[in-house]
Design an enzyme around this catalytic site. Structure first.
Site, PDB file in Angstrom:
ATOM      1  N   ARG A   1      22.795 -17.593  12.631  1.00  0.00           N
ATOM      2  CA  ARG A   1      21.582 -16.847  12.959  1.00  0.00           C
ATOM      3  C   ARG A   1      20.484 -17.196  11.955  1.00  0.00           C
ATOM      4  NH1 ARG A   1      23.282 -16.478  17.238  1.00  0.00           N
ATOM      5  NH2 ARG A   1      23.650 -14.643  18.534  1.00  0.00           N
TER       6      ARG A   1
ATOM      7  N   GLU B   1      12.715 -17.293  17.582  1.00  0.00           N
ATOM      8  CA  GLU B   1      13.069 -18.354  18.532  1.00  0.00           C
ATOM      9  C   GLU B   1      12.270 -18.173  19.810  1.00  0.00           C
ATOM     10  OE1 GLU B   1      17.333 -18.547  18.886  1.00  0.00           O
ATOM     11  OE2 GLU B   1      17.582 -18.952  16.764  1.00  0.00           O
TER      12      GLU B   1
ATOM     13  N   HIS C   1      18.922 -23.938  19.209  1.00  0.00           N
ATOM     14  CA  HIS C   1      19.989 -22.952  19.454  1.00  0.00           C
ATOM     15  C   HIS C   1      20.961 -23.448  20.532  1.00  0.00           C
ATOM     16  CE1 HIS C   1      20.975 -18.398  19.085  1.00  0.00           C
ATOM     17  NE2 HIS C   1      22.062 -19.075  19.371  1.00  0.00           N
TER      18      HIS C   1
HETATM   19  C1  MLT Z   1      26.101 -16.546  20.667  1.00  0.00           C
HETATM   20  O1  MLT Z   1      25.795 -15.590  19.963  1.00  0.00           O
HETATM   21  O2  MLT Z   1      26.992 -16.499  21.512  1.00  0.00           O
HETATM   22  C2  MLT Z   1      25.410 -17.855  20.478  1.00  0.00           C
HETATM   23  O3  MLT Z   1      24.433 -17.805  19.501  1.00  0.00           O
HETATM   24  C3  MLT Z   1      24.933 -18.488  21.734  1.00  0.00           C
HETATM   25  C4  MLT Z   1      23.940 -17.736  22.538  1.00  0.00           C
HETATM   26  O4  MLT Z   1      23.038 -17.098  22.024  1.00  0.00           O
HETATM   27  O5  MLT Z   1      24.053 -17.789  23.747  1.00  0.00           O
END
Ligand code: MLT
Length: 318
Positions: A233, A262, A280
């Site tokens: 993160r 983001e 990401h």
């Molecule tokens: C998650 O928390 O699963 C990952 O960062 C991927 C996403 O955000 O989809």
């Protein structure tokens, strides 16, 4: 009885197909809803599924008059107000393991690409240059990898690092020493990990303890020329402090998949020559998206039917 599920963010086809096979479930795929539209829509649904684009805040939860479950197709629940859900008796669940391999592999993509300067070398060749001596890299073999956050993904990264012949140390105050010993990883206090590591990778969630854990003071404790990778993160890093350290050379390179904001408009990190950044993509593999889609719809259906409650993150009591 038919349960109604709102899918508010894009979900893999496999998950949608699985839902279509359930005779007691109906779903609507409505992505990109404005907050107003979501507030109006949510009242009709027993469950909502999101990834990271849609915010399920306290207002949305309060408007969800028949809402029983919020499902996160993925791991991080930063976009869900979990305390508000708990207060309204709404379950919040995620799929903690289905995209972990993808995230661990993305970590290695960035560890290798920063060490071998793959992207600048690619750009140089694409621009017509042939600069072999400019892009001499460093090996992972024999280096110490510091893992901050030693949960499921951190452990997958550790195993892969050991296969590369790396020495692995980890910082995680919530992991028992025996677990680390079993995995042949040394648990260290944060300051010792920072001083010992040639490369540091983050696999923690954002809490008051971990927010900004990479900052000017912690960077100062690291080895000169350290490499930092973040596929967890963005809020774990003070971006300004990291940008200054990258500019001074204190940090040799960073591989970043996640950002404070983001998309990262205005981040001082974007475009620095020693940063490799991806938007990401940690969980963005075909396999992971298939897995999270199937897993979240199955978990939600089971919970609505009262059959099983898997990966529920909030205690609802009673
Ligand atoms: C998650 O928390 O699963 C990952 O960062 C991927 C996403 O955000 O989809």
């Amino acid at each position: 009885m038919t349960y109604k599920i709102l899918i508010a963010d894009k979900l893999g086809n496999a998950g949608l197909e699985r839902l279509s096979q359930m005779s007691d479930v109906a779903y609507d795929l409505r992505t990109g809803l404005s907050k107003e539209a979501l507030l109006e829509a949510i009242a009709d649904y027993d469950a909502v599924i999101v990834r990271s684009d849609t915010f399920i805040d306290a207002d949305v939860i309060a408007a969800g008059k028949r809402l029983k479950v919020i499902g996160r197709a993925g791991i991080g629940v930063d976009n869900i107000d979990v305390p508000a859900a708990t207060a309204h008796g709404v379950m919040v669940m995620n799929t903690p393991h289905s995209n972990s391999v993808a995230t661990a592999e993305q970590t290695f993509t960035l560890l290798l690409a920063t060490s071998r300067r793959t992207v600048p070398a690619h750009n140089s060749l694409a621009a017509g240059q042939w600069e072999r001596s400019r892009f001499v890299g460093t090996e992972l073999y024999g280096k110490t990898l510091g893992i901050i956050g030693f949960g499921y993904i951190g452990r997958l990264v550790a195993r892969r690092a050991q296969a590369f012949g790396m020495n692995v140390v980890a910082y995680d105050p919530y992991v028992p020493t025996e677990t680390a010993i079993e995995l042949e990883v040394e648990l260290l206090p944060l300051d010792e990990l920072l001083a010992a590591s040639d490369l540091i990778t983050l696999h923690a969630i954002v809490t008051p303890e971990t927010k900004g854990i990479i900052n000017a003071a912690t960077i100062a404790q690291m080895k000169d020329g350290v490499i930092i990778v973040n596929v967890a993160r963005g809020k774990l890093i003070d971006e300004q402090a990291l940008a200054e350290a990258l500019q001074s050379g204190k940090v040799a390179a960073a591989g970043l998949d996640v950002y404070q904001e983001e998309p990262p408009a205005g981040s001082p990190l974007i475009g620095l020559p020693n940063v490799i950044h991806t938007p990401h993509l940690g969980a963005s593999t075909q396999e992971a998206q298939k897995n999270v889609g199937i897993e979240i719809v199955e978990q939600i259906a089971e919970a609505l039917r009262g059959v099983a409650y898997r990966n529920v993150l909030n205690p609802l009591g009673g």
